[in-house]
Motif scaffolding. Structure first.
Motif, PDB file in Angstrom:
ATOM      1  N   SER A  59       0.835  -1.202   0.000  1.00 23.00           N
ATOM      2  CA  SER A  59       0.000   0.000   0.000  1.00 23.00           C
ATOM      3  C   SER A  59       0.868   1.250   0.000  1.00 23.00           C
ATOM      4  O   SER A  59       0.369   2.353   0.088  1.00 23.00           O
ATOM      5  CB  SER A  59      -0.925   0.006   1.221  1.00 23.00           C
ATOM      6  N   GLY A  60       2.182   1.080  -0.069  1.00 25.98           N
ATOM      7  CA  GLY A  60       3.061   2.229  -0.253  1.00 25.98           C
ATOM      8  C   GLY A  60       4.326   2.234   0.576  1.00 25.98           C
ATOM      9  O   GLY A  60       5.426   2.365   0.045  1.00 25.98           O
ATOM     10  N   ASN A  61       4.212   2.086   1.895  1.00 28.56           N
ATOM     11  CA  ASN A  61       5.390   2.292   2.731  1.00 28.56           C
ATOM     12  C   ASN A  61       6.441   1.191   2.569  1.00 28.56           C
ATOM     13  O   ASN A  61       7.637   1.485   2.488  1.00 28.56           O
ATOM     14  CB  ASN A  61       4.977   2.429   4.204  1.00 28.56           C
ATOM     15  N   LYS A  72       2.198   8.337  -1.929  1.00 30.72           N
ATOM     16  CA  LYS A  72       3.058   7.151  -1.841  1.00 30.72           C
ATOM     17  C   LYS A  72       3.275   6.542  -3.222  1.00 30.72           C
ATOM     18  O   LYS A  72       4.386   6.134  -3.570  1.00 30.72           O
ATOM     19  CB  LYS A  72       2.430   6.110  -0.918  1.00 30.72           C
ATOM     20  N   LEU A  73       2.197   6.467  -4.009  1.00 27.80           N
ATOM     21  CA  LEU A  73       2.306   5.902  -5.350  1.00 27.80           C
ATOM     22  C   LEU A  73       3.210   6.764  -6.228  1.00 27.80           C
ATOM     23  O   LEU A  73       4.064   6.241  -6.961  1.00 27.80           O
ATOM     24  CB  LEU A  73       0.918   5.767  -5.968  1.00 27.80           C
ATOM     25  N   TYR A  98     -12.222   0.082   5.532  1.00 27.04           N
ATOM     26  CA  TYR A  98     -11.695   1.149   6.385  1.00 27.04           C
ATOM     27  C   TYR A  98     -10.681   1.953   5.572  1.00 27.04           C
ATOM     28  O   TYR A  98     -10.198   1.505   4.532  1.00 27.04           O
ATOM     29  CB  TYR A  98     -11.070   0.585   7.663  1.00 27.04           C
ATOM     30  N   HIS A  99     -10.355   3.148   6.063  1.00 24.86           N
ATOM     31  CA  HIS A  99      -9.503   4.065   5.310  1.00 24.86           C
ATOM     32  C   HIS A  99      -8.090   4.181   5.869  1.00 24.86           C
ATOM     33  O   HIS A  99      -7.252   4.846   5.254  1.00 24.86           O
ATOM     34  CB  HIS A  99     -10.140   5.463   5.267  1.00 24.86           C
ATOM     35  N   GLN A 100      -7.809   3.577   7.008  1.00 22.48           N
ATOM     36  CA  GLN A 100      -6.445   3.576   7.519  1.00 22.48           C
ATOM     37  C   GLN A 100      -5.625   2.641   6.635  1.00 22.48           C
ATOM     38  O   GLN A 100      -5.881   1.449   6.593  1.00 22.48           O
ATOM     39  CB  GLN A 100      -6.426   3.107   8.974  1.00 22.48           C
ATOM     40  N   SER A 101      -4.645   3.168   5.944  1.00 25.79           N
ATOM     41  CA  SER A 101      -3.899   2.365   4.978  1.00 25.79           C
ATOM     42  C   SER A 101      -2.647   1.776   5.618  1.00 25.79           C
ATOM     43  O   SER A 101      -2.096   2.303   6.575  1.00 25.79           O
ATOM     44  CB  SER A 101      -3.508   3.214   3.757  1.00 25.79           C
ATOM     45  N   GLY A 102      -2.215   0.637   5.063  1.00 25.19           N
ATOM     46  CA  GLY A 102      -0.982   0.018   5.513  1.00 25.19           C
ATOM     47  C   GLY A 102      -1.083  -0.704   6.837  1.00 25.19           C
ATOM     48  O   GLY A 102      -0.064  -1.040   7.446  1.00 25.19           O
TER      49      GLY A 102
END
Length: 343
Positions: free
Chosen positions: A77-79, A107-108, A226-230
């Motif tokens: 998801s990015g990190n 992040k992308l 949900y919207h909390q990513s990673g």
């Protein structure tokens, strides 16, 4: 040789800047219990996950899976992807990030700027939902049978947890072994469980609290978006092998509204933190007043808030997604004001 809290005056690689991140005292109770934040956004790429990215590549190299000129594939998801971008660039590998549009746009863009190939699994799917299972399947398929190509598979890679052993050593050294509670997000499980297990080895008794978004399935309860990513384990995805339920003393769920309100309240103290970090801080602040007098709690904050200016810190985006809650922000601000007044 420099200690865990020291860095050479001059380094030769970006990865030499990994680690030695600071602890910030955010809050203190009237009884002298304090909340310290382990600020992992001070790593290169602004995230803790570059620690485990390096460890996973080290393991692939030492195991003969990855050789000069090889290719790394990961679902991210990015990190984690940002960390793998740096390590791949330094060591001459190609990196392919299998992603979805749920990830923060910054992040992308950053992964692409760092030289990654981005493969989207949801170009033809509406809504920007989280597609973890599809990402994992695609990444595995891309690496299967390909020469000199490794799917680092962060959710089940033992090297993930190994990458966080230095976090435990940094905390133990900084606090001279005096720590009572460790709080952190549970996504892959590598950061919290790798750090917590090593801290227990170093200092003995320690309470470990895991935090996931409401809607995640690791600690049970109904599944939903949900919207909390990673962080967290969405419906349809497998709970990673690194999530050690025997190590975690308490599993806590924090909803998006509370997590993001906490991010916004903490920002008014001068610190930008990421969405999952907001959930961790919310859980920590809730539990801090109940600790025995003089206790020390450390919260692991895996990234900063600069990647979420278009989401968590944007009123219009928050309002469109039904997440804007000035009342919740005021509640967190009031709690912070009271606790910071004890310092």
């Amino acid at each position: 040789m420099p200690g865990a809290l020291q860095r050479p005056a001059v380094v030769t690689r970006v990865s030499d800047l990994i680690g030695r991140t600071p602890l910030l005292e955010l809050a203190v109770t009237e009884t002298g219990s304090r909340l310290l934040l382990k600020l992992e956004m001070f790593n290169p790429t602004g995230t803790a996950k570059i620690r485990m990215a390096r460890a996973m590549v080290d393991a692939a190299e030492s195991g003969g899976e990855l050789r000069a000129g090889g290719r790394i594939v990961e679902s991210t998801s990015g990190n984690t992807g940002l960390g793998l971008c740096v390590i791949a660039a330094e060591r001459g590998y190609t990196f392919t990030a299998v992603v979805d549009h749920h990830a923060a746009a910054d992040k992308l863009r950053a992964m692409r700027a760092l030289g990654a190939e981005l493969v989207y699994v949801d170009d033809d799917m509406p809504g920007g939902a989280l597609h973890t299972a599809a990402r994992e399947e695609q990444a595995e398929a891309m690496a299967r049978g390909a020469d000199n190509t490794v799917f680092t598979e962060q959710h089940n890679n033992p090297a993930n947890g190994v990458g966080y052993l230095p976090v435990a050593h940094e905390i133990a050294e900084a606090l001279d072994g005096r720590l009572d509670v460790l709080v952190g997000a549970v996504g892959t499980g590598g950061c919290l469980c790798g750090t917590g297990r090593e801290l227990r080895r170093l200092i003995g008794d320690l309470t470990v609290i895991g935090v996931e978004p409401e809607g995640s399935i690791a600690f049970g309860g109904p599944a939903h978006d949900y919207h909390q990513s990673g962080t967290g384990t969405p419906e349809g995805a497998e709970i990673g092998a690194l999530v050690d339920f025997d190590l975690i003393d308490e599993g806590v769920k924090v909803g998006d509204v509370a997590a993001f309100a906490t991010c916004r309240a903490v920002a008014r103290t001068g610190l930008l933190i990421g969405g999952s970090a907001g959930g961790v801080v919310h859980a920590a602040l809730t539990r801090l007043p109940a600790l025995p007098p003089g206790s020390t709690m450390v919260a692991l904050l895996n990234d900063g808030g600069e990647k979420y200016l278009d989401t968590v810190f944007d009123d219009d985006w928050m309002r469109r997604h039904g997440l804007l809650s000035p009342a919740t922000e005021r509640e967190v601000e009031d709690r912070l004001t009271k606790l910071r007044g004890n310092r």
